[in-house]
Design a protein around this motif. Structure first.
Motif, PDB file in Angstrom:
ATOM      1  N   ALA A  27     -12.369   0.333  -4.487  1.00 23.09           N
ATOM      2  CA  ALA A  27     -11.831  -0.421  -5.625  1.00 23.09           C
ATOM      3  C   ALA A  27     -11.591  -1.869  -5.217  1.00 23.09           C
ATOM      4  O   ALA A  27     -11.891  -2.802  -5.972  1.00 23.09           O
ATOM      5  N   GLY A  28     -11.084  -2.059  -4.005  1.00 21.62           N
ATOM      6  CA  GLY A  28     -10.854  -3.407  -3.516  1.00 21.62           C
ATOM      7  C   GLY A  28     -12.139  -4.201  -3.395  1.00 21.62           C
ATOM      8  O   GLY A  28     -12.171  -5.406  -3.700  1.00 21.62           O
ATOM      9  N   GLN A  29     -13.222  -3.549  -2.961  1.00 20.78           N
ATOM     10  CA  GLN A  29     -14.514  -4.233  -2.872  1.00 20.78           C
ATOM     11  C   GLN A  29     -14.945  -4.755  -4.238  1.00 20.78           C
ATOM     12  O   GLN A  29     -15.469  -5.858  -4.347  1.00 20.78           O
ATOM     13  N   GLU A  30     -14.736  -3.947  -5.281  1.00 26.37           N
ATOM     14  CA  GLU A  30     -15.093  -4.393  -6.637  1.00 26.37           C
ATOM     15  C   GLU A  30     -14.281  -5.607  -7.064  1.00 26.37           C
ATOM     16  O   GLU A  30     -14.750  -6.429  -7.845  1.00 26.37           O
ATOM     17  N   LEU A  31     -13.060  -5.713  -6.549  1.00 26.67           N
ATOM     18  CA  LEU A  31     -12.190  -6.838  -6.877  1.00 26.67           C
ATOM     19  C   LEU A  31     -12.390  -8.030  -5.943  1.00 26.67           C
ATOM     20  O   LEU A  31     -11.797  -9.088  -6.147  1.00 26.67           O
ATOM     21  N   GLY A  32     -13.191  -7.850  -4.894  1.00 26.98           N
ATOM     22  CA  GLY A  32     -13.404  -8.914  -3.923  1.00 26.98           C
ATOM     23  C   GLY A  32     -12.361  -8.952  -2.822  1.00 26.98           C
ATOM     24  O   GLY A  32     -12.182  -9.976  -2.172  1.00 26.98           O
ATOM     25  N   LEU A  33     -11.673  -7.826  -2.595  1.00 28.19           N
ATOM     26  CA  LEU A  33     -10.642  -7.740  -1.554  1.00 28.19           C
ATOM     27  C   LEU A  33     -11.223  -7.104  -0.301  1.00 28.19           C
ATOM     28  O   LEU A  33     -12.118  -6.267  -0.374  1.00 28.19           O
ATOM     29  N   GLY A  34     -10.666  -7.462   0.843  1.00 32.09           N
ATOM     30  CA  GLY A  34     -11.040  -6.819   2.092  1.00 32.09           C
ATOM     31  C   GLY A  34     -10.349  -5.483   2.235  1.00 32.09           C
ATOM     32  O   GLY A  34      -9.448  -5.133   1.454  1.00 32.09           O
ATOM     33  N   PRO A  35     -10.737  -4.706   3.254  1.00 30.54           N
ATOM     34  CA  PRO A  35     -10.162  -3.370   3.443  1.00 30.54           C
ATOM     35  C   PRO A  35      -8.643  -3.366   3.652  1.00 30.54           C
ATOM     36  O   PRO A  35      -7.954  -2.534   3.070  1.00 30.54           O
ATOM     37  N   VAL A  36      -8.121  -4.277   4.460  1.00 37.31           N
ATOM     38  CA  VAL A  36      -6.678  -4.278   4.734  1.00 37.31           C
ATOM     39  C   VAL A  36      -5.893  -4.649   3.478  1.00 37.31           C
ATOM     40  O   VAL A  36      -4.882  -4.015   3.142  1.00 37.31           O
ATOM     41  N   ALA A  37      -6.351  -5.673   2.762  1.00 37.96           N
ATOM     42  CA  ALA A  37      -5.686  -6.066   1.513  1.00 37.96           C
ATOM     43  C   ALA A  37      -5.723  -4.915   0.512  1.00 37.96           C
ATOM     44  O   ALA A  37      -4.754  -4.680  -0.213  1.00 37.96           O
ATOM     45  N   SER A  38      -6.814  -4.180   0.471  1.00 42.09           N
ATOM     46  CA  SER A  38      -6.942  -3.040  -0.446  1.00 42.09           C
ATOM     47  C   SER A  38      -5.962  -1.927  -0.086  1.00 42.09           C
ATOM     48  O   SER A  38      -5.297  -1.371  -0.960  1.00 42.09           O
ATOM     49  N   ILE A  39      -5.885  -1.604   1.200  1.00 41.34           N
ATOM     50  CA  ILE A  39      -4.984  -0.532   1.633  1.00 41.34           C
ATOM     51  C   ILE A  39      -3.533  -0.906   1.369  1.00 41.34           C
ATOM     52  O   ILE A  39      -2.739  -0.086   0.917  1.00 41.34           O
ATOM     53  N   ASN A  40      -3.177  -2.165   1.622  1.00 38.99           N
ATOM     54  CA  ASN A  40      -1.782  -2.594   1.468  1.00 38.99           C
ATOM     55  C   ASN A  40      -1.391  -2.943   0.038  1.00 38.99           C
ATOM     56  O   ASN A  40      -0.214  -2.875  -0.301  1.00 38.99           O
ATOM     57  N   GLY A  41      -2.340  -3.324  -0.796  1.00 35.28           N
ATOM     58  CA  GLY A  41      -1.977  -3.840  -2.111  1.00 35.28           C
ATOM     59  C   GLY A  41      -2.419  -3.035  -3.310  1.00 35.28           C
ATOM     60  O   GLY A  41      -2.043  -3.349  -4.442  1.00 35.28           O
ATOM     61  N   LEU A  42      -3.231  -1.983  -3.111  1.00 29.43           N
ATOM     62  CA  LEU A  42      -3.686  -1.161  -4.232  1.00 29.43           C
ATOM     63  C   LEU A  42      -3.046   0.216  -4.155  1.00 29.43           C
ATOM     64  O   LEU A  42      -2.675   0.690  -3.080  1.00 29.43           O
ATOM     65  N   TYR A  43      -2.918   0.860  -5.312  1.00 32.99           N
ATOM     66  CA  TYR A  43      -2.350   2.202  -5.419  1.00 32.99           C
ATOM     67  C   TYR A  43      -3.371   3.122  -6.057  1.00 32.99           C
ATOM     68  O   TYR A  43      -4.178   2.695  -6.882  1.00 32.99           O
ATOM     69  N   SER A  44      -3.307   4.370  -5.719  1.00 38.99           N
ATOM     70  CA  SER A  44      -4.099   5.392  -6.387  1.00 38.99           C
ATOM     71  C   SER A  44      -3.131   6.481  -6.840  1.00 38.99           C
ATOM     72  O   SER A  44      -2.474   7.103  -6.007  1.00 38.99           O
ATOM     73  N   LEU A  45      -3.018   6.656  -8.138  1.00 39.88           N
ATOM     74  CA  LEU A  45      -2.070   7.627  -8.675  1.00 39.88           C
ATOM     75  C   LEU A  45      -2.590   8.158 -10.002  1.00 39.88           C
ATOM     76  O   LEU A  45      -3.060   7.383 -10.839  1.00 39.88           O
ATOM     77  N   ASN A  46      -2.503   9.441 -10.202  1.00 38.46           N
ATOM     78  CA  ASN A  46      -2.956  10.076 -11.450  1.00 38.46           C
ATOM     79  C   ASN A  46      -4.408   9.737 -11.766  1.00 38.46           C
ATOM     80  O   ASN A  46      -4.781   9.567 -12.915  1.00 38.46           O
ATOM     81  N   GLY A  47      -5.230   9.587 -10.733  1.00 41.33           N
ATOM     82  CA  GLY A  47      -6.644   9.315 -10.951  1.00 41.33           C
ATOM     83  C   GLY A  47      -6.948   7.883 -11.339  1.00 41.33           C
ATOM     84  O   GLY A  47      -8.066   7.578 -11.737  1.00 41.33           O
TER      85      GLY A  47
END
Length: 158
Positions: free
Chosen positions: A5-25
């Motif tokens: 999901a972060g790649q689609e937004l233009g984020l790197g892996p660390v930013a994606s892990i720290n700043g994105l959530y996955s909940l209820n699909g």
């Protein structure tokens, strides 16, 4: 899932892990990540609280070349939080009302003014918690597979 999901937004892996959530699909993001994405695409905003020390309302006005010169304003209040059932004993809205009011006003506004930037991922964690779980439709039975089309006679005779 968060890294994709972060790649689609233009984020790197660390930013994606720290700043994105996955909940209820669904995927959501911290307001700070949404803010960084909006800044990357030329958006800016002004924030106004009704009372800086004891806020009950927050207005965020977004500015961008695609918006009117006066910007677009979104407002979120303690009354809105109460109607939504967000005010809970020892909850974040009671402990950090300024931050919570800003997050809700900002994220709801960002979804409206920059949907192509947030790609339907502009929800905070507590908003995703409130959302109904995503249940994708079940696959339909396929039955008999179609037969491949036969080659036209001109090609078949080559």
């Amino acid at each position: 899932m968060k890294i994709l999901a972060g790649q689609e937004l233009g984020l790197g892996p660390v930013a994606s892990i720290n700043g994105l959530y996955s909940l209820n699909g669904k995927i959501g993001m911290m307001a700070s990540v949404a803010g960084a994405l909006l800044q990357k695409y030329g958006y800016r905003w002004d924030t106004v609280w009704d009372d800086v020390d004891n806020p009950t309302a927050c207005e965020v006005t977004f500015f961008h070349s695609s918006l009117s010169p006066s910007g677009w304003t979104n407002r979120f209040t303690i009354a809105d939080a109460m109607r939504a059932g967000l005010i809970k004993k020892d909850g974040a809205h009671q402990k950090y009302p300024k931050d919570m009011l800003f997050n809700r006003a900002f994220m709801a506004g960002a979804r409206k003014v920059a949907p192509s930037v947030l790609l339907n991922m502009g929800y905070e964690y507590d908003e995703l918690k409130e959302a109904a779980p995503y249940n994708p439709p079940a696959d339909k039975p396929q039955g008999e597979k179609p037969k491949p089309a036969s080659a036209p006679s001109a090609i078949a005779n080559i």
